[in-house]
Design a protein around this motif. Sequence first.
Motif, PDB file in Angstrom:
ATOM      1  N   ARG A   6      -0.847  26.562 -67.837  1.00 58.58           N
ATOM      2  CA  ARG A   6      -2.120  26.016 -67.332  1.00 58.58           C
ATOM      3  C   ARG A   6      -3.293  26.648 -68.094  1.00 58.58           C
ATOM      4  O   ARG A   6      -3.177  27.717 -68.717  1.00 58.58           O
ATOM      5  CB  ARG A   6      -2.261  26.223 -65.837  1.00 58.58           C
ATOM      6  CG  ARG A   6      -1.997  27.622 -65.250  1.00 58.58           C
ATOM      7  CD  ARG A   6      -2.929  28.665 -65.691  1.00 58.58           C
ATOM      8  NE  ARG A   6      -3.038  29.808 -64.817  1.00 58.58           N
ATOM      9  CZ  ARG A   6      -3.934  30.766 -65.010  1.00 58.58           C
ATOM     10  NH1 ARG A   6      -4.751  30.752 -66.042  1.00 58.58           N
ATOM     11  NH2 ARG A   6      -3.990  31.796 -64.189  1.00 58.58           N
ATOM     12  N   ALA A  23      -7.263  27.739 -74.210  1.00 57.05           N
ATOM     13  CA  ALA A  23      -6.757  26.382 -73.997  1.00 57.05           C
ATOM     14  C   ALA A  23      -5.686  26.046 -75.042  1.00 57.05           C
ATOM     15  O   ALA A  23      -4.595  25.572 -74.697  1.00 57.05           O
ATOM     16  CB  ALA A  23      -7.913  25.374 -74.066  1.00 57.05           C
ATOM     17  N   SER A  26      -2.441  28.240 -74.579  1.00 59.31           N
ATOM     18  CA  SER A  26      -1.592  27.838 -73.441  1.00 59.31           C
ATOM     19  C   SER A  26      -0.971  26.471 -73.703  1.00 59.31           C
ATOM     20  O   SER A  26       0.189  26.219 -73.349  1.00 59.31           O
ATOM     21  CB  SER A  26      -2.396  27.856 -72.135  1.00 59.31           C
ATOM     22  OG  SER A  26      -3.514  27.009 -72.211  1.00 59.31           O
ATOM     23  N   TRP A  27      -1.715  25.587 -74.349  1.00 57.63           N
ATOM     24  CA  TRP A  27      -1.183  24.249 -74.683  1.00 57.63           C
ATOM     25  C   TRP A  27       0.009  24.370 -75.642  1.00 57.63           C
ATOM     26  O   TRP A  27       1.058  23.735 -75.440  1.00 57.63           O
ATOM     27  CB  TRP A  27      -2.309  23.409 -75.309  1.00 57.63           C
ATOM     28  CG  TRP A  27      -1.948  21.988 -75.626  1.00 57.63           C
ATOM     29  CD1 TRP A  27      -2.115  20.900 -74.829  1.00 57.63           C
ATOM     30  CD2 TRP A  27      -1.358  21.495 -76.860  1.00 57.63           C
ATOM     31  NE1 TRP A  27      -1.662  19.772 -75.470  1.00 57.63           N
ATOM     32  CE2 TRP A  27      -1.198  20.100 -76.719  1.00 57.63           C
ATOM     33  CE3 TRP A  27      -0.963  22.096 -78.053  1.00 57.63           C
ATOM     34  CZ2 TRP A  27      -0.658  19.300 -77.719  1.00 57.63           C
ATOM     35  CZ3 TRP A  27      -0.415  21.299 -79.061  1.00 57.63           C
ATOM     36  CH2 TRP A  27      -0.269  19.915 -78.897  1.00 57.63           C
ATOM     37  N   ARG A  31       3.750  23.065 -74.820  1.00 59.07           N
ATOM     38  CA  ARG A  31       4.353  21.990 -75.620  1.00 59.07           C
ATOM     39  C   ARG A  31       5.590  22.495 -76.356  1.00 59.07           C
ATOM     40  O   ARG A  31       6.589  21.788 -76.465  1.00 59.07           O
ATOM     41  CB  ARG A  31       3.328  21.430 -76.628  1.00 59.07           C
ATOM     42  CG  ARG A  31       2.200  20.661 -75.965  1.00 59.07           C
ATOM     43  CD  ARG A  31       2.671  19.295 -75.453  1.00 59.07           C
ATOM     44  NE  ARG A  31       1.654  18.637 -74.652  1.00 59.07           N
ATOM     45  CZ  ARG A  31       1.615  18.643 -73.318  1.00 59.07           C
ATOM     46  NH1 ARG A  31       2.539  19.265 -72.618  1.00 59.07           N
ATOM     47  NH2 ARG A  31       0.648  18.013 -72.660  1.00 59.07           N
ATOM     48  N   GLN A  36       5.101  21.366 -69.082  1.00 56.16           N
ATOM     49  CA  GLN A  36       3.849  20.696 -68.713  1.00 56.16           C
ATOM     50  C   GLN A  36       2.662  21.630 -68.927  1.00 56.16           C
ATOM     51  O   GLN A  36       2.795  22.848 -68.780  1.00 56.16           O
ATOM     52  CB  GLN A  36       3.897  20.316 -67.240  1.00 56.16           C
ATOM     53  CG  GLN A  36       4.850  19.176 -66.966  1.00 56.16           C
ATOM     54  CD  GLN A  36       4.610  18.635 -65.574  1.00 56.16           C
ATOM     55  OE1 GLN A  36       4.613  19.374 -64.604  1.00 56.16           O
ATOM     56  NE2 GLN A  36       4.378  17.342 -65.482  1.00 56.16           N
ATOM     57  N   TRP A  37       1.546  21.021 -69.242  1.00 54.95           N
ATOM     58  CA  TRP A  37       0.301  21.782 -69.395  1.00 54.95           C
ATOM     59  C   TRP A  37      -0.685  21.248 -68.358  1.00 54.95           C
ATOM     60  O   TRP A  37      -1.015  20.063 -68.363  1.00 54.95           O
ATOM     61  CB  TRP A  37      -0.247  21.616 -70.815  1.00 54.95           C
ATOM     62  CG  TRP A  37      -1.440  22.472 -71.104  1.00 54.95           C
ATOM     63  CD1 TRP A  37      -1.472  23.835 -71.173  1.00 54.95           C
ATOM     64  CD2 TRP A  37      -2.782  22.030 -71.396  1.00 54.95           C
ATOM     65  NE1 TRP A  37      -2.744  24.272 -71.485  1.00 54.95           N
ATOM     66  CE2 TRP A  37      -3.562  23.187 -71.623  1.00 54.95           C
ATOM     67  CE3 TRP A  37      -3.389  20.781 -71.484  1.00 54.95           C
ATOM     68  CZ2 TRP A  37      -4.920  23.132 -71.941  1.00 54.95           C
ATOM     69  CZ3 TRP A  37      -4.743  20.722 -71.797  1.00 54.95           C
ATOM     70  CH2 TRP A  37      -5.499  21.881 -72.023  1.00 54.95           C
ATOM     71  N   LEU A  66      -6.532  18.028 -76.567  1.00 56.76           N
ATOM     72  CA  LEU A  66      -5.785  18.713 -75.502  1.00 56.76           C
ATOM     73  C   LEU A  66      -5.761  17.852 -74.248  1.00 56.76           C
ATOM     74  O   LEU A  66      -6.729  17.798 -73.491  1.00 56.76           O
ATOM     75  CB  LEU A  66      -6.460  20.066 -75.211  1.00 56.76           C
ATOM     76  CG  LEU A  66      -6.524  21.000 -76.429  1.00 56.76           C
ATOM     77  CD1 LEU A  66      -7.512  22.137 -76.192  1.00 56.76           C
ATOM     78  CD2 LEU A  66      -5.139  21.560 -76.752  1.00 56.76           C
ATOM     79  N   ALA A  68      -4.015  16.957 -70.645  1.00 57.12           N
ATOM     80  CA  ALA A  68      -3.199  17.584 -69.598  1.00 57.12           C
ATOM     81  C   ALA A  68      -2.204  16.583 -69.031  1.00 57.12           C
ATOM     82  O   ALA A  68      -2.372  15.371 -69.167  1.00 57.12           O
ATOM     83  CB  ALA A  68      -4.098  18.123 -68.496  1.00 57.12           C
ATOM     84  N   ASP A  69      -1.183  17.121 -68.359  1.00 58.59           N
ATOM     85  CA  ASP A  69      -0.120  16.270 -67.819  1.00 58.59           C
ATOM     86  C   ASP A  69      -0.365  15.821 -66.390  1.00 58.59           C
ATOM     87  O   ASP A  69       0.463  15.101 -65.834  1.00 58.59           O
ATOM     88  CB  ASP A  69       1.215  17.017 -67.902  1.00 58.59           C
ATOM     89  CG  ASP A  69       1.612  17.227 -69.353  1.00 58.59           C
ATOM     90  OD1 ASP A  69       1.623  16.241 -70.103  1.00 58.59           O
ATOM     91  OD2 ASP A  69       1.861  18.380 -69.749  1.00 58.59           O
TER      92      ASP A  69
END
Length: 287
Positions: A6, A23, A26-27, A31, A36-37, A66, A68-69
């Motif tokens: 996250r 960001a 963490s992404w 991935r 999941q992000w 970027l 998010a899911d």
Amino acid sequence: MNYRGRFAPSPTGLLHFGSLVAAVGSWLCARHAGGQWLLRVDDIDPPREAAGSAQAILAALPAFGLAADAPPLFQSQRRAAYDEAFERLRAADLVFPCWCSRTQLAEAGGIHRDGHCIARPQPARPPAWRLRVPDVTIAFDDALQGRQRQNLRDEAGDFVIRRVEGFYAYHLACVVDDAFQGVTEVVRGNDLLDSTPRQIWLQRCLSLPTPGYRHLPLALDAGGRKLSKSEQAHPLNPADPMPALRRALAFLDVQTSATSSTPQALLAAALDGFEPACLPHAATRPA
Ligand code: GLU
């Protein structure tokens, strides 16, 4: 186990380089793991909020490639969950009301210990609520910063989990929401490394799982200071994402392609061959 990572910005200003690094870091980890992000907006501190910044940050992220899911979780909507956690702590006698002022605490060495207040109870005024912290040493392995140890009583003391104004403090909201979102690894800036033992202790008090932690080097400005949103360092321009995205990847020692022309292509190239263990292990780095 399905990996969930996250990014949890505080809406105290526009997206800046330090938050872009968190960001992107963490992404990439999410991935890479095929996980999941997720996004969380840490809007639990209205006085510190900059109007419009939450929406501006959320709008900027896709411009940097970027996505998010899931829709973002807003902490301002999570009061009932924090109340519930707080009541559980109160029922277990793990919290106590405190009327100590900052000045009184500073004069007493800055750390509140053993549930002992310096100020007398003032039933007419709302108190802050602190967690009772025992003489316990929390140890954990940070995936980048290595083995960490902190004696909570000596180094943190009884910490505030609900403020005088009635807002919940970051630590409580963070652990409740990391568990709610099913986060398996927290990837964030190294300025939060020394908050982690308090969060692990709170997780234990609330019987919540402890995720993995990976603290990225903190980006420093030319004067060696933390790049902070509240200082309005240099808000990034989402209309021209490539230079900042390249800088963020270079800051994280991630190889990428010189020819990519979109943020999505640049991130895809960065992901190719990316290994979380190869992220820099330094505590700080010049931005
Ligand atoms: N909201 C915090 C910040 O922007 C980060 C919280 C976290 O990653 O745990 O500094």
